[in-house]
Design an enzyme around this catalytic site. Structure first.
Site, PDB file in Angstrom:
ATOM      1  N   CYS A 138      68.025 -15.216  97.720  1.00 53.97           N
ATOM      2  CA  CYS A 138      68.481 -14.148  96.815  1.00 53.97           C
ATOM      3  C   CYS A 138      68.551 -12.782  97.495  1.00 53.97           C
ATOM      4  CB  CYS A 138      67.588 -14.083  95.584  1.00 53.97           C
ATOM      5  SG  CYS A 138      67.524 -15.648  94.713  1.00 53.97           S
ATOM      6  N   HIS A 194      68.244  -7.361  92.247  1.00 54.58           N
ATOM      7  CA  HIS A 194      68.646  -8.769  92.147  1.00 54.58           C
ATOM      8  C   HIS A 194      68.583  -9.179  90.671  1.00 54.58           C
ATOM      9  CE1 HIS A 194      68.934 -12.987  92.444  1.00 54.58           C
ATOM     10  NE2 HIS A 194      67.649 -13.238  92.314  1.00 54.58           N
ATOM     11  N   ASN A 228      71.193 -15.991  87.119  1.00 55.93           N
ATOM     12  CA  ASN A 228      70.768 -15.748  88.490  1.00 55.93           C
ATOM     13  C   ASN A 228      71.751 -16.435  89.446  1.00 55.93           C
ATOM     14  OD1 ASN A 228      69.479 -15.639  90.963  1.00 55.93           O
ATOM     15  ND2 ASN A 228      67.453 -16.115  90.149  1.00 55.93           N
TER      16      ASN A 228
HETATM   17  O1  UT7 Z   1      65.956 -15.600  92.213  1.00 58.03           O
HETATM   18  C1  UT7 Z   1      64.695 -15.481  92.831  1.00 58.03           C
HETATM   19  C2  UT7 Z   1      63.803 -14.717  92.010  1.00 58.03           C
HETATM   20  N1  UT7 Z   1      63.453 -15.453  90.831  1.00 58.03           N
HETATM   21  C3  UT7 Z   1      62.892 -14.810  89.834  1.00 58.03           C
HETATM   22  O2  UT7 Z   1      62.778 -13.612  89.907  1.00 58.03           O
HETATM   23  C4  UT7 Z   1      62.384 -15.606  88.664  1.00 58.03           C
HETATM   24  C5  UT7 Z   1      61.001 -15.138  88.325  1.00 58.03           C
HETATM   25  N2  UT7 Z   1      60.387 -15.780  87.184  1.00 58.03           N
HETATM   26  C6  UT7 Z   1      60.875 -15.670  85.924  1.00 58.03           C
HETATM   27  O3  UT7 Z   1      61.919 -15.099  85.706  1.00 58.03           O
HETATM   28  C7  UT7 Z   1      60.033 -16.215  84.800  1.00 58.03           C
HETATM   29  O4  UT7 Z   1      58.766 -16.583  85.285  1.00 58.03           O
HETATM   30  C8  UT7 Z   1      60.676 -17.433  84.077  1.00 58.03           C
HETATM   31  C9  UT7 Z   1      61.893 -16.985  83.313  1.00 58.03           C
HETATM   32  C10 UT7 Z   1      61.077 -18.477  85.094  1.00 58.03           C
HETATM   33  C11 UT7 Z   1      59.687 -18.019  83.089  1.00 58.03           C
HETATM   34  O5  UT7 Z   1      59.257 -17.038  82.183  1.00 58.03           O
HETATM   35  P1  UT7 Z   1      57.707 -16.933  81.814  1.00 58.03           P
HETATM   36  O6  UT7 Z   1      57.568 -15.883  80.811  1.00 58.03           O
HETATM   37  O7  UT7 Z   1      56.972 -16.760  83.121  1.00 58.03           O
HETATM   38  O8  UT7 Z   1      57.439 -18.340  81.134  1.00 58.03           O
HETATM   39  P2  UT7 Z   1      56.410 -19.490  81.543  1.00 58.03           P
HETATM   40  O9  UT7 Z   1      56.836 -20.154  82.800  1.00 58.03           O
HETATM   41  O10 UT7 Z   1      55.041 -18.911  81.470  1.00 58.03           O
HETATM   42  O11 UT7 Z   1      56.618 -20.527  80.380  1.00 58.03           O
HETATM   43  C12 UT7 Z   1      56.166 -20.236  79.082  1.00 58.03           C
HETATM   44  C13 UT7 Z   1      56.458 -21.398  78.181  1.00 58.03           C
HETATM   45  C14 UT7 Z   1      55.889 -22.738  78.645  1.00 58.03           C
HETATM   46  O12 UT7 Z   1      55.380 -23.387  77.492  1.00 58.03           O
HETATM   47  P3  UT7 Z   1      53.795 -23.419  77.167  1.00 58.03           P
HETATM   48  O13 UT7 Z   1      53.182 -24.096  78.342  1.00 58.03           O
HETATM   49  O14 UT7 Z   1      53.392 -21.975  77.046  1.00 58.03           O
HETATM   50  O15 UT7 Z   1      53.737 -24.159  75.891  1.00 58.03           O
HETATM   51  C15 UT7 Z   1      57.107 -23.486  79.143  1.00 58.03           C
HETATM   52  O16 UT7 Z   1      56.974 -24.897  79.009  1.00 58.03           O
HETATM   53  O17 UT7 Z   1      57.864 -21.607  78.031  1.00 58.03           O
HETATM   54  C16 UT7 Z   1      58.162 -23.001  78.208  1.00 58.03           C
HETATM   55  N3  UT7 Z   1      59.515 -23.096  78.796  1.00 58.03           N
HETATM   56  C17 UT7 Z   1      60.623 -23.187  78.044  1.00 58.03           C
HETATM   57  N4  UT7 Z   1      60.820 -23.221  76.715  1.00 58.03           N
HETATM   58  C18 UT7 Z   1      62.073 -23.308  76.266  1.00 58.03           C
HETATM   59  C19 UT7 Z   1      59.853 -23.090  80.093  1.00 58.03           C
HETATM   60  N5  UT7 Z   1      61.189 -23.166  80.199  1.00 58.03           N
HETATM   61  C20 UT7 Z   1      61.683 -23.217  78.948  1.00 58.03           C
HETATM   62  C21 UT7 Z   1      62.979 -23.317  78.428  1.00 58.03           C
HETATM   63  N6  UT7 Z   1      63.124 -23.344  77.096  1.00 58.03           N
HETATM   64  N7  UT7 Z   1      64.065 -23.330  79.214  1.00 58.03           N
END
Ligand code: UT7
Length: 319
Positions: A113, A246, A276
């Site tokens: 990225c 980004h 992204n």
């Molecule tokens: O390009 C390189 C750079 N990349 C980035 O900058 C990405 C950085 N990371 C992020 O943008 C975020 O961490 C994410 C968008 C990937 C995730 O957001 P988050 O607020 O960190 O969510 P999380 O991973 O803590 O997930 C929270 C919950 C989980 O459920 P439980 O365990 O709390 O019940 C996941 O299972 O959201 C659930 N979850 C989803 N729910 C519905 C994960 N993906 C999904 C989904 N739809 N697609």
């Protein structure tokens, strides 16, 4: 003193639009979750016959047109991509041929990225040294090809697209400073670990990401690298006219902007429209802002990127 100046921008998004509602039919997700966690509303996927070089070709044609530069004036092409057309030759070589350019240097640069910022920095060195007069800097990706549809935490985030800029040597300052960092100890946090061997794929060819770990690192890295660029130029954050981060997650971008005390109107946000797109995200966002007539001569534009590696960096540009 020789500087490199961006004299034209272009971008391309493939025709196929995939909305969050479309993804709700494929994976256990919701528009509400995707929008509230990331800001993404839709992304574009390349058609089967389109490779990274095809997307890049369209972006480059638009950038060349905007710059009033003919393809035969280009003496360097650097393509940032993690989704190349083939193992070799480089996507840059394929693009060079499709552009009908015969006598330029052309190579790929792999910094995921951060690829576009790293490519701009690389080209800037060649221009400043007097070895290159006119260059194409390109970010192009077909991330839809490496998504794991069993992993809802990643497959909803990424899309395809390309962005390009034409850089020319000038005695007027353009790219002021660039800053690049890499820490390979994080290489397993965000990766596509497969490769080819004996006619088969060895390892997984699908993207994996520990989103939370990337998030935590990204907000800190964006703030630090922005300050590094400001300090190198003796500037304070209020001197930034446009902050082009980004485009991975709206929350990360707003968090970084808040740390720098930047008002919302200086923060470029296009992630809602294309998700992204890795190396393509910054030139896509830059081109959208330029074409909207927002960036004016003399504006300070700060680019900041972070991605797999981890690799991260910034470029401060006088427009
Ligand atoms: O390009 C390189 C750079 N990349 C980035 O900058 C990405 C950085 N990371 C992020 O943008 C975020 O961490 C994410 C968008 C990937 C995730 O957001 P988050 O607020 O960190 O969510 P999380 O991973 O803590 O997930 C929270 C919950 C989980 O459920 P439980 O365990 O709390 O019940 C996941 O299972 O959201 C659930 N979850 C989803 N729910 C519905 C994960 N993906 C999904 C989904 N739809 N697609």
């Amino acid at each position: 003193m020789i500087y490199s100046r961006i004299v034209g921008t272009g971008s391309y998004l493939p025709d196929r639009v995939v909305t969050n509602a479309d993804l709700e039919k494929l994976v256990d997700t919701s528009d509400e979750w995707i929008v509230s966690r990331t800001g993404i509303r839709e992304r574009h996927y390349a058609a089967d016959h389109q490779d990274a070089s095809d997307l890049a070709l369209e972006a480059c044609k638009r950038a060349l047109h905007a710059a009033h530069v003919r393809p035969d004036e280009i003496d360097m092409i650097v393509v940032a991509t993690s989704t190349p057309d083939m193992v070799f030759p480089s996507t840059a070589c394929i693009l060079q041929d499709k552009l009908g350019i015969k006598h330029s240097i052309a190579f790929d640069l792999q910094a995921v990225c951060s690829g576009f910022v790293f490519a701009l920095s690389t080209v800037d060195q060649f221009v400043r040294s007097g070895n290159v007069q006119c260059a194409l800097v390109v970010g192009t990706e077909v991330f839809s090809r490496i998504l794991n549809w069993q992993d809802r935490s990643t497959c909803v985030l990424f899309g395809d697209g390309a962005g390009a800029v034409v850089v020319r040597a000038s005695n007027v300052p353009g790219v002021l400073t660039t800053h690049m960092h890499t820490d390979g100890s994080y290489r397993n946090v965000l990766c596509t670990p497969g490769t080819v061997e004996g006619g088969k794929v060895r390892g997984s060819p699908m993207l994996v990401m520990e989103g939370g770990a990337v998030y935590k690192f990204a907000v800190k890295a964006f703030e630090e690298v922005a300050w590094e660029a400001l300090n190198a130029n003796g500037l304070q954050p209020d001197a930034i006219d446009w902050f082009i981060c980004h485009q991975a997650n709206q929350r990360i971008i707003m968090h970084a902007a808040k740390k720098l005390n930047l008002p919302d109107e200086k923060v470029v946000m296009t992630v809602d429209r294309h998700g992204n797109t890795s190396a393509a995200s910054i030139p896509l966002a830059l081109d959208a802002t330029v074409r909207a007539g927002k960036i004016k001569a003399g504006d300070n534009v700060l680019l900041a990127a972070l991605g797999g590696g981890f690799a991260w960096g910034a470029a401060l540009i006088k427009w």
